[in-house]
Design an enzyme around this catalytic site. Structure first.
Site, mmCIF file in Angstrom:
data_model
loop_
_atom_site.group_PDB
_atom_site.id
_atom_site.type_symbol
_atom_site.label_atom_id
_atom_site.label_comp_id
_atom_site.label_asym_id
_atom_site.label_seq_id
_atom_site.Cartn_x
_atom_site.Cartn_y
_atom_site.Cartn_z
ATOM 1 N N CYS A 41 0.830 -1.194 0.000
ATOM 2 C CA CYS A 41 0.000 0.000 0.000
ATOM 3 C C CYS A 41 0.879 1.264 0.000
ATOM 4 C CB CYS A 41 -0.962 -0.048 1.179
ATOM 5 S SG CYS A 41 -2.344 1.091 1.094
ATOM 6 N N HIS A 42 0.891 2.006 1.098
ATOM 7 C CA HIS A 42 1.746 3.187 1.222
ATOM 8 C C HIS A 42 3.157 2.830 1.720
ATOM 9 C CE1 HIS A 42 -2.181 5.172 1.043
ATOM 10 N NE2 HIS A 42 -1.530 6.263 0.689
#
Length: 169
Positions: free
Chosen positions: A103-104
């Site tokens: 994800c991030h």
């Protein structure tokens, strides 16, 4: 002997992106060490999951671990405000140890100059940041590039966990 996996995590991590890989690693016989800027505190995920921080980043070295996990959520952006998490992650990549970022999570790697020429994925909102860091952004559930495994979202966790465990073999 059990392998140790470092997990870079602070407040506002995406809960399932921590709990799902950690469960998979532990079930496969690995131990996990939660690392933040300071030890002993408890950090809270976006949905309320609590994680006790085992070690401060100043007290660990990449050579103490076999792999690194960087869960997503807002945690990676908070961590990268300090240079030490990026330098810690850089040591894994340079020493050809696995780095798992979902994800991030790849945000921690952006300022390290390690993404140039590597195939990487991540949450769509960091796509331009990854490209600007020299990565070849791929919109795929999981991307393995050398010793780095990346995925986009919690929907990709099954593939992320599978490829992470494959790299640990």
């Amino acid at each position: 002997m059990s392998k140790k996996i470092a997990v870079l995590v602070t407040d506002q991590f995406e809960d399932i992106e921590y709990t799902s890989p950690v469960k998979a690693y532990e079930e496969a016989g690995y131990s996990v060490v939660a690392i933040d800027l300071e030890a002993g505190k408890e950090v809270t995920g976006k949905h309320g999951e609590k994680v006790k921080i085992d070690k401060a980043i100043s007290d660990v070295d990449a050579s103490d671990f076999d792999a690194l996990l960087i869960p997503g959520g807002f945690s990676p952006d908070l961590l990268r405000a300090d240079d030490r998490p990026g330098e810690f992650a850089k040591a894994f990549v340079e020493n050809k140890k696995p780095v798992f970022a979902i994800c991030h999570g790849p945000q921690v790697l952006i300022d390290t100059d390690l993404l140039k020429g590597k195939d990487i994925t991540g949450y769509r909102s960091i796509r331009k940041d990854l490209i600007n860091a020299g990565a070849n952004y791929k919109d795929a559930e999981v991307v393995v590039s050398h010793n780095i495994v990346t995925s986009r979202t919690p929907d990709d966790l099954e593939a992320f966990n599978r490829e992470s465990l494959n790299l640990l073999k």
